[in-house]
Structures are given as C-alpha cells and as structure tokens.
Scaffold this active site. Structure first.
Site, PDB file in Angstrom:
ATOM      1  N   LYS A  14      -8.208  -6.396   4.518  1.00  0.00           N
ATOM      2  CA  LYS A  14      -7.452  -5.159   4.298  1.00  0.00           C
ATOM      3  C   LYS A  14      -8.237  -3.935   4.797  1.00  0.00           C
ATOM      4  CE  LYS A  14      -6.992  -5.773  -0.196  1.00  0.00           C
ATOM      5  NZ  LYS A  14      -7.576  -7.106  -0.530  1.00  0.00           N
ATOM      6  N   ARG A  89      -2.316  -3.170  -7.873  1.00  0.00           N
ATOM      7  CA  ARG A  89      -2.893  -4.495  -8.066  1.00  0.00           C
ATOM      8  C   ARG A  89      -2.308  -5.190  -9.290  1.00  0.00           C
ATOM      9  NH1 ARG A  89      -8.084  -4.016  -5.281  1.00  0.00           N
ATOM     10  NH2 ARG A  89      -9.159  -5.992  -5.274  1.00  0.00           N
ATOM     11  N   ARG A 128     -19.604 -11.445   4.142  1.00  0.00           N
ATOM     12  CA  ARG A 128     -19.662  -9.998   3.888  1.00  0.00           C
ATOM     13  C   ARG A 128     -20.827  -9.650   2.954  1.00  0.00           C
ATOM     14  NH1 ARG A 128     -14.250  -7.251   1.692  1.00  0.00           N
ATOM     15  NH2 ARG A 128     -14.856  -8.206  -0.270  1.00  0.00           N
ATOM     16  N   ARG A 134     -22.652  -5.408  -1.610  1.00  0.00           N
ATOM     17  CA  ARG A 134     -21.688  -5.335  -2.707  1.00  0.00           C
ATOM     18  C   ARG A 134     -22.028  -6.373  -3.758  1.00  0.00           C
ATOM     19  NH1 ARG A 134     -15.465  -4.828  -0.934  1.00  0.00           N
ATOM     20  NH2 ARG A 134     -15.293  -5.724  -3.015  1.00  0.00           N
ATOM     21  N   ARG A 146     -12.419 -12.972  -9.034  1.00  0.00           N
ATOM     22  CA  ARG A 146     -11.566 -12.013  -8.315  1.00  0.00           C
ATOM     23  C   ARG A 146     -10.370 -12.715  -7.692  1.00  0.00           C
ATOM     24  NH1 ARG A 146     -15.929  -9.902  -4.758  1.00  0.00           N
ATOM     25  NH2 ARG A 146     -14.332  -8.923  -3.491  1.00  0.00           N
TER      26      ARG A 146
HETATM   27  P1  ADP Z   1     -11.530  -6.697  -2.712  1.00  0.00           P
HETATM   28  O1  ADP Z   1     -10.192  -6.421  -2.105  1.00  0.00           O
HETATM   29  O2  ADP Z   1     -12.485  -7.306  -1.754  1.00  0.00           O
HETATM   30  O3  ADP Z   1     -11.468  -7.427  -4.031  1.00  0.00           O
HETATM   31  P2  ADP Z   1     -11.825  -3.874  -3.436  1.00  0.00           P
HETATM   32  O4  ADP Z   1     -12.860  -3.063  -2.761  1.00  0.00           O
HETATM   33  O5  ADP Z   1     -10.399  -3.586  -3.145  1.00  0.00           O
HETATM   34  O6  ADP Z   1     -12.241  -5.353  -3.098  1.00  0.00           O
HETATM   35  O7  ADP Z   1     -11.996  -3.790  -5.038  1.00  0.00           O
HETATM   36  C1  ADP Z   1     -13.223  -4.050  -5.683  1.00  0.00           C
HETATM   37  C2  ADP Z   1     -13.041  -4.036  -7.199  1.00  0.00           C
HETATM   38  O8  ADP Z   1     -12.612  -2.721  -7.636  1.00  0.00           O
HETATM   39  C3  ADP Z   1     -11.978  -4.989  -7.752  1.00  0.00           C
HETATM   40  O9  ADP Z   1     -12.462  -6.299  -7.936  1.00  0.00           O
HETATM   41  C4  ADP Z   1     -11.636  -4.288  -9.091  1.00  0.00           C
HETATM   42  O10 ADP Z   1     -12.613  -4.527 -10.060  1.00  0.00           O
HETATM   43  C5  ADP Z   1     -11.711  -2.806  -8.744  1.00  0.00           C
HETATM   44  N1  ADP Z   1     -10.383  -2.278  -8.321  1.00  0.00           N
HETATM   45  C6  ADP Z   1     -10.030  -1.872  -7.064  1.00  0.00           C
HETATM   46  N2  ADP Z   1      -8.750  -1.477  -7.028  1.00  0.00           N
HETATM   47  C7  ADP Z   1      -8.264  -1.623  -8.286  1.00  0.00           C
HETATM   48  C8  ADP Z   1      -6.994  -1.414  -8.901  1.00  0.00           C
HETATM   49  N3  ADP Z   1      -5.925  -0.963  -8.196  1.00  0.00           N
HETATM   50  N4  ADP Z   1      -6.858  -1.689 -10.223  1.00  0.00           N
HETATM   51  C9  ADP Z   1      -7.879  -2.140 -10.942  1.00  0.00           C
HETATM   52  N5  ADP Z   1      -9.100  -2.385 -10.425  1.00  0.00           N
HETATM   53  C10 ADP Z   1      -9.307  -2.131  -9.120  1.00  0.00           C
END
Ligand code: ADP
Length: 191
Positions: A14, A89, A128, A134, A146
């Site tokens: 993404k 999400r 990654r 991260r 996740r």
């Molecule tokens: P990825 O898509 O690789 O899981 P992101 O960078 O989008 O990583 O998100 C990292 C973390 O941030 C998620 O695992 C979650 O803990 C938190 N997070 C991100 N976006 C949201 C959201 N919309 N609602 C709740 N938690 C979120």
C-alpha cells in the site's frame, strides 16, 4: 474531491504504491501508520498511548486515528483528493468515515484492494524488517497478529464496500511497476 482507499493486508504494498499514485493524481496521501509512527518518534501523549498497541500488532482506538484523519482533511484544500492508506481498518471506522464525508457533501470514490496471499505478505514483511527500522515488522508473532487482526477486523470491510459498488481488486503479485500500472488502469476507469 476524490476519496480513494488503498486497501489490503499488511505488506501488500500500500505505502509503496501510494506515493507515486498520489503524485500522479494530485492526491494527499494519508497513512495512519506513518502518522502514528511520527507521533511515537515525537514523543507525544498520543504516541505514548499508541506505541504498546502497535508494538503488539493490535489496532489503536478508532477515535485516535479518526482525529488524525479529520485534521488532515481540514488542512489540505488545494489537492484533487485524498488517498487513504491504513484507514479505515474496522467497520466502525468505515461507518464514521462515511459520516465524515457525508457531512461535507462528499463520498468515497473507490476502494483499491491489493490482492496478495498471506505467505507472500510474511516474506515481504521479513524483508522490510531488514530495510526499515519498524519494531512491528521484526517479530514473527507480531506480524502473525497483524495478519490475524487484518482477517478478523479489516477484511469485513470488503463486503461493506462491495455492497456499495465501490470495491475493486487489483493483482498485487507482480513487480512494483506492474502493480502500479494495474492500479492506474483501475483509477482511470473510475474517473
Ligand atoms: P501495515 O499496513 O504494514 O500493517 P501500517 O503502517 O498501516 O502498517 O500500520 C502500523 C500499525 O499502526 C498497525 O498495526 C496498527 O497498530 C496501527 N494503525 C494504523 N492504522 C490504524 C487504524 N486505522 N486503526 C487502528 N490502528 C491503526
């Protein structure tokens, strides 16, 4: 204003695809994950609340991410739209987003869903973890949580948007350039 959601499991690509896509269509890219990591790096109160949850591979509370999204919507006026990455999400985030947009006389333009099997997701995240620092990528059990969180809490959004005729799938298994082309073809067909 256009409102696109780039959707898919963690590691689907993404963030990688969002940057050139936003540039090409003059969209403001909003990554809730990046915004949260910024808060953590800045040592803010919000960042402190979010850190333990993110490190465990769980979601942060809806009101935190929704507050961040609303702020960005209010701030950028001279773009053609927004590209949402990592948000919504959960079903309740999706419903709140619809309300937010409706109150502005706007609606979601389309959901771009990057399709990729879990096994490939795991490989990509492991890779990654070596390139980007991260904490949530480095531990296998956090990555597994996740992916599990994605299937339980985020995947139901597929039916939500499909029922509204806004859900579109794109093959995300090719090279970055190929996937980018698949996405552009889709976006051009929605315009
Ligand atoms: P990825 O898509 O690789 O899981 P992101 O960078 O989008 O990583 O998100 C990292 C973390 O941030 C998620 O695992 C979650 O803990 C938190 N997070 C991100 N976006 C949201 C959201 N919309 N609602 C709740 N938690 C979120």
């Amino acid at each position: 204003m256009k409102y696109y959601i780039i959707f898919g499991p963690p590691g689907a690509g993404k963030g990688t695809q969002a940057t050139p896509l936003a540039e090409r269509y003059n969209l403001k890219h909003i990554s809730t994950g990046e915004l949260l990591r910024g808060e953590i790096a800045g040592g803010t109160e919000l960042g402190k609340q979010a850190k333990a949850l993110i490190d465990a591979g769980s979601l942060v509370p809806d009101n935190i991410v929704e507050g961040m999204i609303a702020q960005v919507f209010g701030k950028y006026k001279d773009v053609d739209g927004f590209l949402l990455d990592g948000f919504p999400r959960t079903l309740s985030q999706a419903m709140d987003l619809d309300e937010m947009l409706e109150s502005r006389g706007e609606e979601i333009t389309g959901v771009i869903s990057l399709m990729i099997p879990d096994e490939v997701v795991k490989e990509r995240i492991a890779h990654r973890a070596k390139c980007e620092n991260r904490a949530d990528d480095a531990r296998e059990e956090v990555v597994a949580n996740r992916i599990d969180t994605y299937h339980r809490q985020t995947e139901p959004l597929i039916d939500y948007y499909r029922d509204k005729g806004k859900y579109h799938e794109v093959d995300s298994l090719g090279t970055i350039a190929q996937v980018g082309e698949n996405i552009r073809n889709l976006v051009d067909s929605l315009a």
